[in-house]
Motif scaffolding. Structure first.
Motif, mmCIF file in Angstrom:
data_model
loop_
_atom_site.group_PDB
_atom_site.id
_atom_site.type_symbol
_atom_site.label_atom_id
_atom_site.label_comp_id
_atom_site.label_asym_id
_atom_site.label_seq_id
_atom_site.Cartn_x
_atom_site.Cartn_y
_atom_site.Cartn_z
ATOM 1 N N CYS A 130 0.858 -1.185 0.000
ATOM 2 C CA CYS A 130 0.000 0.000 0.000
ATOM 3 C C CYS A 130 0.894 1.235 0.000
ATOM 4 O O CYS A 130 2.117 1.137 0.160
ATOM 5 C CB CYS A 130 -0.975 0.005 1.170
ATOM 6 N N PHE A 131 0.282 2.399 -0.186
ATOM 7 C CA PHE A 131 1.004 3.643 -0.441
ATOM 8 C C PHE A 131 0.381 4.731 0.412
ATOM 9 O O PHE A 131 -0.729 5.193 0.122
ATOM 10 C CB PHE A 131 0.892 3.970 -1.933
ATOM 11 N N GLY A 132 1.060 5.109 1.485
ATOM 12 C CA GLY A 132 0.497 6.040 2.452
ATOM 13 C C GLY A 132 0.959 7.464 2.250
ATOM 14 O O GLY A 132 2.002 7.866 2.779
ATOM 15 N N LEU A 133 0.186 8.243 1.492
ATOM 16 C CA LEU A 133 0.491 9.654 1.276
ATOM 17 C C LEU A 133 -0.624 10.542 1.820
ATOM 18 O O LEU A 133 -0.387 11.427 2.638
ATOM 19 C CB LEU A 133 0.698 9.924 -0.209
ATOM 20 N N ILE A 157 11.655 7.296 14.120
ATOM 21 C CA ILE A 157 10.393 7.096 14.829
ATOM 22 C C ILE A 157 9.302 7.827 14.044
ATOM 23 O O ILE A 157 9.366 9.041 13.842
ATOM 24 C CB ILE A 157 10.442 7.633 16.268
ATOM 25 N N LEU A 158 8.289 7.076 13.611
ATOM 26 C CA LEU A 158 7.182 7.641 12.814
ATOM 27 C C LEU A 158 5.935 7.780 13.664
ATOM 28 O O LEU A 158 5.553 6.849 14.391
ATOM 29 C CB LEU A 158 6.855 6.742 11.620
ATOM 30 N N ILE A 176 5.289 4.601 3.341
ATOM 31 C CA ILE A 176 4.763 5.714 4.125
ATOM 32 C C ILE A 176 5.617 6.956 3.863
ATOM 33 O O ILE A 176 6.841 6.925 4.012
ATOM 34 C CB ILE A 176 4.767 5.397 5.632
ATOM 35 N N TRP A 177 4.929 8.039 3.488
ATOM 36 C CA TRP A 177 5.591 9.321 3.263
ATOM 37 C C TRP A 177 5.400 10.195 4.489
ATOM 38 O O TRP A 177 4.290 10.319 5.019
ATOM 39 C CB TRP A 177 5.032 9.991 2.012
ATOM 40 N N ALA A 178 6.491 10.767 4.952
ATOM 41 C CA ALA A 178 6.462 11.533 6.193
ATOM 42 C C ALA A 178 7.343 12.767 6.069
ATOM 43 O O ALA A 178 8.345 12.768 5.340
ATOM 44 C CB ALA A 178 6.929 10.667 7.363
ATOM 45 N N PHE A 187 9.376 5.813 3.470
ATOM 46 C CA PHE A 187 9.857 4.708 4.285
ATOM 47 C C PHE A 187 9.141 3.424 3.893
ATOM 48 O O PHE A 187 7.933 3.426 3.624
ATOM 49 C CB PHE A 187 9.619 4.987 5.778
ATOM 50 N N VAL A 188 9.886 2.329 3.882
ATOM 51 C CA VAL A 188 9.331 1.004 3.632
ATOM 52 C C VAL A 188 9.006 0.398 4.994
ATOM 53 O O VAL A 188 9.908 0.101 5.784
ATOM 54 C CB VAL A 188 10.324 0.118 2.859
ATOM 55 N N VAL A 189 7.705 0.220 5.258
ATOM 56 C CA VAL A 189 7.253 -0.170 6.591
ATOM 57 C C VAL A 189 6.522 -1.515 6.512
ATOM 58 O O VAL A 189 5.396 -1.576 5.999
ATOM 59 C CB VAL A 189 6.305 0.891 7.184
ATOM 60 N N PRO A 190 7.111 -2.600 6.993
ATOM 61 C CA PRO A 190 6.346 -3.847 7.101
ATOM 62 C C PRO A 190 5.138 -3.613 8.010
ATOM 63 O O PRO A 190 5.256 -3.019 9.086
ATOM 64 C CB PRO A 190 7.337 -4.823 7.732
ATOM 65 N N THR A 191 3.978 -4.068 7.575
ATOM 66 C CA THR A 191 2.761 -3.738 8.315
ATOM 67 C C THR A 191 2.654 -4.473 9.643
ATOM 68 O O THR A 191 1.789 -4.137 10.462
ATOM 69 C CB THR A 191 1.520 -4.026 7.458
#
Length: 386
Positions: A130-133, A157-158, A176-178, A187-191
């Motif tokens: 998925c793509f979190g923007l 830390i997100l 995830i874009w932050a 960032f590549v974030v394993p769910t």
């Protein structure tokens, strides 16, 4: 349904290889999606069981080369998107989120280790991304996102929230874009990471055979290696969004074509005042206007696909296609629904489902207003976003 929407021989502009791809995807849609889509839509269910078949057809990360990805052309990907959306926008959206957004982010901006870890599995459909923007308060203005990543030694830390994130509740990995002290980073974030929570958004009136979620990010700790090393600033996510927008240009014409053919067939069978609806001048005018816009929109998509394959497609040209084809497709679907009369409000027929879905398609990856301003800026040289 015999396709009479091609009035000008667009098929003659396609290569034999492109036609083979189109027919394979069309066959999959006819056999696996169309017989089931009304039920999936009514139950608000995304059919995960079709993902392996999509992978087998080479639809996941279709335009990406290497790392187990199909490496097909932009036009081939566009034709596949058109056929998928003739089935349902939600199922085309799965391919878009997986390939054009999540996989493209890794392919364009990721490290070699990130590519090797995720792209082969995502192409095979054994891992979903998925793509979190987008955020609750930052849709068309991602530069004002509130999600923030701060350094803690060698880690990040997100914290923050995202909204309308496709596939998040079934994904194994999230891009995830932050905001950081150094601008926007990905960032590549394993769910499965502690602090990651995805909640499906319910009671939708559109895209019901699809999954969109709220994401809550609470003190997620990531190693430095989780950052996408080659994406800095908003250009990173925007390059991925342009991949998704490109697929929409084609996909919208699939929804339009399916609605046109449904209205045409219905009008030929429905008797009113002693003859078929299709025998009336007003009906024929509506069908002709639909077909003309489908032809123009498909030619536009094909031209942009050829430019993309040549490596010269410009961002404002993507806005031309997204704005025009979504706007015309939703009108075609609404007009087709009206031609079906009261029967058109049931799931026995596709046009209202397509029209409802296109309300979302017209909104995501840039609203009409945003693309209008992009084009206005290109034409005048004066940005009018504020």
């Amino acid at each position: 349904m015999t396709d009479t929407s091609d009035l000008i021989g667009i098929d003659t502009l396609l290569t034999p290889e492109e036609l083979v791809v189109r027919e394979k995807v069309r066959g999959f849609v006819d056999s696996d999606i169309k017989p089931n889509i009304a039920g999936w839509y009514e139950r608000a269910e995304f059919p995960l069981e079709i993902v392996p078949r999509m992978a087998e057809l080479g639809l996941l990360g279709m335009h990406i080369k290497g790392y187990g990805c199909p490496g097909r052309s932009s036009v081939e990907y566009g034709l596949a998107a058109l056929e998928l959306e003739a089935g349902d926008s939600g199922l085309r959206t799965f391919v878009s989120v997986q390939g054009s957004l999540a996989m493209s982010a890794i392919a364009k901006h990721g490290s070699e280790e990130q590519k090797l870890e995720w792209l082969p599995r995502m192409a095979a459909g054994t891992a979903i991304g998925c793509f979190g923007l987008t955020e609750p308060s930052a849709g068309s203005d991602p530069g004002n996102m509130l999600t923030f990543a701060k350094r803690d030694g060698d880690d990040w830390i997100l914290n923050g929230s995202k909204r309308w994130i496709g596939l998040a509740s079934v994904a194994q990995v999230a891009i995830i874009w932050a905001m950081t002290d150094d601008g926007v980073r990905g960032f590549v974030v394993p769910t499965g990471t502690p602090g990651f929570k995805a909640t499906p958004i319910e009671q939708k009136l559109s895209m019901r055979a699809s999954i969109q979620c709220d994401i809550e990010l609470t003190d997620i700790r990531l190693p430095a290696s989780a950052m996408l090393p080659n994406a800095k600033g908003l250009r990173g996510p925007f390059e991925c969004l342009n991949e998704a927008r490109y697929g929409i240009i084609w996909g919208a014409m699939g929804a339009a074509r399916d609605s046109f053919l449904t209205a045409r067939d219905y009008s030929q069978q429905r008797m009113q005042f002693g003859k078929p609806l299709a025998g009336y001048q007003l009906t024929q005018e509506k069908l002709v206007n639909m077909a003309l816009e489908i032809n123009k929109g498909t030619l536009l998509a094909l031209q942009l696909g050829r430019l993309k394959d040549a490596g010269v497609l410009q961002p404002h040209q993507i806005s031309v296609g997204k704005l025009n084809n979504c706007r015309e497709a939703i009108k075609i679907c609404r007009d087709a629904r009206a031609m079906l009369g009261g029967n058109g409000i049931t799931l026995d027929y596709s046009p209202l489902r397509h029209a409802n879905n296109l309300e979302s398609v017209r909104t995501y990856e840039g609203t009409d207003e945003v693309h209008t301003l992009i084009l206005g800026n290109h034409i005048t040289g004066i940005p009018a976003f504020r």
